[in-house]
Motif scaffolding. Structure first.
Motif, short mmCIF file in Angstrom:
data_model
loop_
_atom_site.label_atom_id
_atom_site.label_comp_id
_atom_site.label_asym_id
_atom_site.label_seq_id
_atom_site.Cartn_x
_atom_site.Cartn_y
_atom_site.Cartn_z
N CYS A 160 -106.38 -37.76 62.09
CA CYS A 160 -105.46 -37.81 60.96
C CYS A 160 -104.99 -39.24 60.70
N GLY A 161 -103.81 -39.42 60.12
CA GLY A 161 -103.33 -40.72 59.73
C GLY A 161 -103.59 -40.98 58.26
N ALA A 162 -103.16 -42.13 57.78
CA ALA A 162 -103.34 -42.54 56.39
C ALA A 162 -104.40 -43.62 56.32
N SER A 163 -105.23 -43.57 55.28
CA SER A 163 -106.21 -44.62 55.04
C SER A 163 -106.09 -45.06 53.59
N VAL A 164 -106.78 -46.13 53.26
CA VAL A 164 -106.71 -46.63 51.88
C VAL A 164 -108.11 -46.76 51.28
N SER A 165 -109.01 -45.93 51.78
CA SER A 165 -110.36 -45.93 51.23
C SER A 165 -110.32 -45.33 49.82
N GLY A 166 -110.49 -46.17 48.81
CA GLY A 166 -110.42 -45.69 47.44
C GLY A 166 -109.01 -45.32 47.02
N GLY A 167 -108.01 -45.91 47.67
CA GLY A 167 -106.62 -45.56 47.39
C GLY A 167 -106.04 -44.77 48.53
N PHE A 168 -104.73 -44.65 48.58
CA PHE A 168 -104.07 -43.95 49.70
C PHE A 168 -104.60 -42.53 49.84
N SER A 169 -104.94 -42.14 51.06
CA SER A 169 -105.34 -40.76 51.31
C SER A 169 -104.86 -40.34 52.69
N THR A 170 -104.59 -39.06 52.84
CA THR A 170 -104.18 -38.49 54.10
C THR A 170 -105.42 -37.88 54.75
N SER A 171 -105.71 -38.28 55.98
CA SER A 171 -106.99 -37.95 56.59
C SER A 171 -106.95 -36.64 57.38
N ASP A 172 -108.13 -35.98 57.43
CA ASP A 172 -108.33 -34.83 58.30
C ASP A 172 -109.42 -35.11 59.33
N THR A 173 -109.81 -36.37 59.46
CA THR A 173 -110.95 -36.74 60.29
C THR A 173 -110.55 -36.99 61.74
N THR A 174 -111.43 -36.58 62.65
CA THR A 174 -111.27 -36.83 64.08
C THR A 174 -112.35 -37.79 64.55
N TYR A 175 -111.96 -38.78 65.34
CA TYR A 175 -112.93 -39.68 65.96
C TYR A 175 -112.72 -39.66 67.47
N THR A 176 -113.82 -39.72 68.21
CA THR A 176 -113.74 -39.83 69.67
C THR A 176 -114.53 -41.05 70.13
N TRP A 177 -114.06 -41.66 71.21
CA TRP A 177 -114.66 -42.86 71.80
C TRP A 177 -115.10 -42.51 73.22
N ASN A 178 -116.37 -42.79 73.55
CA ASN A 178 -116.90 -42.42 74.86
C ASN A 178 -117.01 -43.60 75.82
N GLY A 179 -116.40 -44.70 75.45
CA GLY A 179 -116.46 -45.90 76.27
C GLY A 179 -117.40 -46.94 75.72
N SER A 180 -118.27 -46.52 74.77
CA SER A 180 -119.21 -47.48 74.19
C SER A 180 -119.41 -47.30 72.68
N SER A 181 -119.11 -46.10 72.15
CA SER A 181 -119.32 -45.89 70.72
C SER A 181 -118.40 -44.79 70.21
N TRP A 182 -118.21 -44.80 68.87
CA TRP A 182 -117.39 -43.80 68.21
C TRP A 182 -118.27 -42.66 67.69
N ASP A 183 -117.75 -41.43 67.80
CA ASP A 183 -118.39 -40.26 67.22
C ASP A 183 -117.41 -39.57 66.30
N THR A 184 -117.90 -38.90 65.29
CA THR A 184 -117.06 -38.12 64.39
C THR A 184 -116.95 -36.70 64.92
N GLY A 185 -115.72 -36.20 65.04
CA GLY A 185 -115.49 -34.84 65.53
C GLY A 185 -115.16 -33.89 64.39
N GLY A 186 -114.54 -32.77 64.73
CA GLY A 186 -114.19 -31.76 63.73
C GLY A 186 -113.06 -32.20 62.84
N THR A 187 -113.00 -31.63 61.64
CA THR A 187 -111.90 -31.92 60.71
C THR A 187 -110.74 -30.97 60.95
N THR A 188 -109.53 -31.49 60.84
CA THR A 188 -108.34 -30.64 61.00
C THR A 188 -108.23 -29.70 59.79
N ASN A 189 -107.58 -28.57 59.99
CA ASN A 189 -107.39 -27.62 58.90
C ASN A 189 -106.44 -28.14 57.84
#
Length: 333
Positions: A160-189
């Motif tokens: 979650c959190g706020a981003s400014v991609s294309g203007g202010f937006s409230t995020s539902d995205t999950t990211y995880t870090w495994n010690g070397s790279s980022w992966d995209t996880g499930g979206t919040t409801n």
């Protein structure tokens, strides 16, 4: 030998143990024959003052455990300092590579991580801490501000959190870090920003916040490593609260429901139900926190934030420690 002026060891069902019980339950009493002390396991649920931060700060999360916590960044303009707590006092740590507030963070004093936040704008910079210095790692895939976070340096989650991609937006995205790279996880409801959270990459917890932009919500969701599921709602709408711990053993402190009255409320979560506990000593927002995950202790340390008990409200350097359940001596030899 004498175990107490009130009770004799071995009498009335009180057992004698050469040490402390390995798995006590609340209410247990026993005689420790090694120390000559009568011991009990109690639910104390009380706050006490700890050592003050060296620098008052707010809008950060921190990490570590109750007796070995850390705080980095925060404030506006953002700080670049780190402090480490040993259970009684704070000392200076290494300078951050990216000075931020409103970032996510997690991990131990010797293995911390922080991601995204705000410098002169929303940003995606991320870095790891080894107990003395910070080192830059791959940026989060997108800019993010006031995202929730949890986990460890090599199994980190932020969502979650706020981003400014294309203007202010409230995020539902999950990211995880495994010690070397980022992966995209499930979206919040329900997307959110100023959403508090904790837990791990396979057992995350998302608690309340703002959605879609300025409306306070009470929605709570749990993450299983793949999907988010809506569960028992928070007792009231809330944002700017701190959340720390695990999905089945979490604590939240402070925040506000109406953006005019800030609160000192404390709630604990057992994976099913929210329970009101002893109020925090001050009305608080945007603080840092660390909670032990060991089953034998539910100690928590909350530090910094905005003190709304003060008039006018002020950034605070105060630290308070919460003792939940634990073993106490009630008599001596």
């Amino acid at each position: 030998g004498r175990s107490s002026g009130l009770v004799k060891a071995g009498a009335g069902g009180i057992s004698t143990v050469a040490g402390d019980k390995s798995s006590p339950t609340v209410g247990d009493v026993w005689y420790n024959s090694t120390t000559g002390k009568l011991r009990t396991y109690l639910a104390v649920n009380a706050w006490s003052a700890g050592g003050n931060l060296g620098t008052a700060r707010y809008a950060f999360k921190g990490g570590g455990t109750a007796s070995a916590a850390w705080a980095a960044g925060g404030n506006h303009p953002a700080l670049g300092t780190t402090e480490e707590y040993d259970g009684s006092s704070w000392s200076a740590g290494g300078a951050t590579g990216v000075d931020t507030h409103g970032h996510g963070s997690a991990g131990l004093v010797s293995a911390g991580i922080k991601s995204s936040g705000y410098t002169t704008g929303y940003q995606a910079g991320s870095e790891e801490y080894d107990g003395s210095s910070w080192s830059g790692i791959t940026d989060l895939p997108e800019n993010r501000y006031m995202a929730a976070s949890g986990g460890t340096q090599t199994a980190y989650i932020t969502f979650c959190g706020a981003s400014v991609s294309g203007g202010f937006s409230t995020s539902d995205t999950t990211y995880t870090w495994n010690g070397s790279s980022w992966d995209t996880g499930g979206t919040t409801n329900e997307p959110g920003h100023y959403t508090s959270g904790c837990g791990t990459t396979t057992a995350g917890l998302k608690v309340a916040g703002l959605y879609p932009t300025t409306t306070r919500v009470a929605t709570v969701e749990e993450y299983n490593g793949t999907d988010w599921t809506t569960v028992t709602a928070y007792p009231a709408t809330r944002y700017q609260h701190v959340c720390t711990g695990l999905q089945t053993d979490a604590m939240t402190v402070g925040g506000t429901s109406d953006a005019s009255t800030w609160l000192a409320t404390t709630y604990t979560y057992d994976g099913t139900n929210w329970t009101s506990s002893t109020a925090y000593p001050i009305s608080l927002a945007l603080a840092g926190g660390a909670r032990n995950s060991a089953s034998a202790s539910t100690s928590t340390t909350i530090f910094g934030g905005k003190d709304y008990t003060a008039s006018p409200a002020a950034t605070t350097d105060k630290t308070y420690e919460w003792f939940g359940t634990g073993t106490l001596s009630i008599s001596t030899e």
